[in-house]
Design a protein around this motif. Structure first.
Motif, PDB file in Angstrom:
ATOM      1  N   GLU A 187       0.828  -1.214   0.000  1.00 13.45           N
ATOM      2  CA  GLU A 187       0.000   0.000   0.000  1.00 13.45           C
ATOM      3  C   GLU A 187       0.860   1.261   0.000  1.00 13.45           C
ATOM      4  N   VAL A 188       1.923   1.221   0.795  1.00 16.30           N
ATOM      5  CA  VAL A 188       2.797   2.400   0.895  1.00 16.30           C
ATOM      6  C   VAL A 188       3.501   2.651  -0.436  1.00 16.30           C
ATOM      7  N   MET A 189       4.002   1.568  -1.069  1.00 11.21           N
ATOM      8  CA  MET A 189       4.768   1.730  -2.312  1.00 11.21           C
ATOM      9  C   MET A 189       3.898   2.309  -3.435  1.00 11.21           C
ATOM     10  N   GLN A 190       2.604   2.025  -3.350  1.00 12.40           N
ATOM     11  CA  GLN A 190       1.695   2.546  -4.386  1.00 12.40           C
ATOM     12  C   GLN A 190       1.602   4.066  -4.385  1.00 12.40           C
ATOM     13  N   VAL A 191       1.835   4.683  -3.205  1.00 12.24           N
ATOM     14  CA  VAL A 191       1.687   6.143  -3.120  1.00 12.24           C
ATOM     15  C   VAL A 191       3.019   6.864  -2.935  1.00 12.24           C
ATOM     16  N   LEU A 192       4.094   6.089  -2.802  1.00  8.62           N
ATOM     17  CA  LEU A 192       5.421   6.694  -2.606  1.00  8.62           C
ATOM     18  C   LEU A 192       6.083   6.939  -3.962  1.00  8.62           C
ATOM     19  N   ASN A 193       6.533   8.176  -4.192  1.00  4.46           N
ATOM     20  CA  ASN A 193       7.132   8.517  -5.487  1.00  4.46           C
ATOM     21  C   ASN A 193       8.633   8.279  -5.537  1.00  4.46           C
ATOM     22  N   ASP A 194       9.312   8.575  -4.423  1.00  2.00           N
ATOM     23  CA  ASP A 194      10.777   8.619  -4.460  1.00  2.00           C
ATOM     24  C   ASP A 194      11.296   8.144  -3.102  1.00  2.00           C
ATOM     25  N   GLU A 195      12.151   7.115  -3.102  1.00  2.00           N
ATOM     26  CA  GLU A 195      12.585   6.512  -1.831  1.00  2.00           C
ATOM     27  C   GLU A 195      13.798   7.208  -1.201  1.00  2.00           C
ATOM     28  N   THR A 196      14.255   8.314  -1.770  1.00  2.00           N
ATOM     29  CA  THR A 196      15.407   9.011  -1.195  1.00  2.00           C
ATOM     30  C   THR A 196      15.148   9.354   0.272  1.00  2.00           C
ATOM     31  N   ASN A 197      16.065   8.948   1.142  1.00  2.25           N
ATOM     32  CA  ASN A 197      15.970   9.191   2.596  1.00  2.25           C
ATOM     33  C   ASN A 197      14.726   8.576   3.249  1.00  2.25           C
TER      34      ASN A 197
END
Lengths: 341, 341
Positions: free
Chosen positions: A41-51
């Motif tokens: 669910e989180v990955m679906q709304v996360l654009n950029d994993e920096t930090n």
């Protein structure tokens, strides 16, 4: 610094929580985020994993869960795992928009209390509504973490509240008031009479004395100390009365003639300003003071903007070493108390 | 029936007090009034002495007098002499718009308590502000006579408040709520948890359970039982928040453009209605329940109309034998408690 975020707590989780974290990440490059939640669910709304590190959790504590039981049983929940990260020093603070009781329980039982503080208190920020339209805010502590407090605990809230106002709000010498049923020093319950004496006896505190609940919104102090039962009653009265007053205005307008309706239309921008002033979420989240690390709760209906503001607030606490200052202040006080015995 | 009136208490005394008494005298021919005050001042504003006896008093207790000391020292004050008239059974009730603390002290120390009631409580009437514009009210008890209460006393407030709502407001089976920090039965302080058990155990009480201060103005109950410290804090929060909200609206309008000012002008009648709804004085005076006779305080700013409304309220209490019912209810309860021991 590292902040553990419960990505699953709140009415608009995980979307708005994740969006707020990304806004904060873009603004502050010294913060690393540990994002606890259902990974897909989180990955679906996360654009950029920096930090941002996403930690998968199979469970979620919802608003209907009984707090202490939920903390004990849902070991793989986003909230419990975020609190565990603070306990193991993998994170410096925990932030959630979910179940308040469960977050408080996680703060007390997992993050733990500062040595010498028996009852951490919840600090809320409320608006000051002055007649001239200038705007400020004040902190209420304890706004509801405890149902029963002792005088010594109220004295500790004065110390903790002062350090919070200095660290986060940049007030050099915060005015401390005591919520009471009269302004005169001889007024009060057994609890407030004793607490008044203890706070007044400490020369380092800028104590403005007793404050009645009728006056709190006019800004007589920067930090209002209260027992958790009364503090909670006052906080909820303010919320309820502001809401009821606005409802009466609405219903009066609905029942009035076309002239009044036209008048209300003309006042729309003014009413929007009023609503914004009364909105507590703009002032940041509630903080459990006395826990070993910042334990911060924002409103369930928080959007990305509120999440960003609350992360800013957490950053101020960490940047100003607020927790170390708490520990020092409590240690100094305990030493004095013991040497007086 | 005979009502002892403190003609010197209140912002507009003796003029408005005397005018209100004359209005009541003209309306109810079964009431005799004992009017206590400086005779020359009272006679200047009194038109007709029918059913009104003026008793000359050389002293007045003012708003700045320390209550208990004033009662003990100002023996020839209008308030003390009015209370003495109740004590000696020359009057059935006492009414004042003056110093609240002094009236409460006179009620406790001169009029005296009903046997078995350790701590009489102050009952206030507040508006219910529903979204649909219908209007009602509820009673809050204790709204501030005590700073510390015991569970047994809160249970007694449930009994007294029920009889008041039945006698004066004509509610057959009043809904009784307990002011608490959560709605669930397991929520609360040591005091409210114990009081909850005691009230819930009495089948004769229509107990709706815990009520949070956030909800009180929406009308969840007819009588809200509270300890005097929290009840007072909630009462004053409601007053202060309603006032602050209206101030913010005013200041927003003052700062807004000519369109908004025109809009406000069009809304003037609606705002007048709102102010009237929020005005507690229309709902009558505050009553010290548990005293041997009605001890009633109306707002300091009371005018003749409010005085009339409050005298009506006192008449209802006497007409319905409320005090005798109190004594019976307390006696029955004490008998049961003793037989359970």
């Amino acid at each position: 610094m590292k902040i553990a975020v419960d990505a699953m707590g709140g009415d608009y989780a995980p979307k708005e929580i994740v969006a707020g974290v990304e806004l904060a990440r873009d603004q502050f490059n010294d913060i690393e985020f540990l994002l606890f939640g259902k990974k897909d669910e989180v990955m679906q709304v996360l654009n950029d994993e920096t930090n941002i590190t996403v930690i998968d959790c199979s469970e979620v504590i919802d608003m209907n869960d009984e707090p202490v039981r939920a903390i004990r049983r849902k070991k793989d929940s986003s909230l419990v795992k975020a609190a565990m990260a603070v306990k193991s020093h993998d994170a410096d603070a925990i932030f959630s928009c979910g179940n308040t009781g469960a977050l408080l329980a996680a703060g007390l039982l997992i993050v733990g209390r500062i040595k010498g503080i028996a009852r951490p208190g919840l600090l809320s920020t409320l608006p000051v509504l002055t007649a001239d339209g200038t705007q400020a805010s004040f902190n209420l502590l304890d706004s509801g973490a405890n149902a029963d407090n002792k005088p010594e605990q109220l004295y500790q809230y004065a110390l903790l509240g002062r350090l919070y106002a200095q660290s986060v709000r940049g007030i050099e010498n915060p005015r401390i008031g005591l919520l009471n049923n009269g302004t005169e020093p001889h007024k009060g319950s057994k609890l407030t009479l004793e607490a008044h004496k203890m706070i007044a006896a400490d020369d380092t505190i800028n104590f403005v004395g007793n404050v009645e609940s009728r006056d709190v919104l006019t800004g007589p102090c920067d930090v209002l100390v209260a027992d958790g039962f009364t503090g909670n009653a006052v906080l909820k009265s303010i919320e309820g009365t502001a809401k009821a007053t606005m409802n009466v205005i609405k219903s009066e307008i609905m029942q009035a003639g076309p002239m009044a309706k036209l008048g209300a239309l003309m006042l729309k921008p003014a009413f929007a300003n009023i609503k914004a002033k009364m909105d507590q979420s703009q002032y940041g989240g509630a903080v459990l003071l006395g826990a070993k690390a910042p334990v911060v709760k924002a409103h369930g209906a928080s959007d990305a903007k509120t999440v960003l503001a609350t992360i800013k607030q957490i950053k101020e606490m960490i940047d100003h070493d607020m927790l170390q200052k708490f520990e020092q202040a409590v240690a100094v006080h305990n030493e004095q108390t013991n040497s007086n015995d």
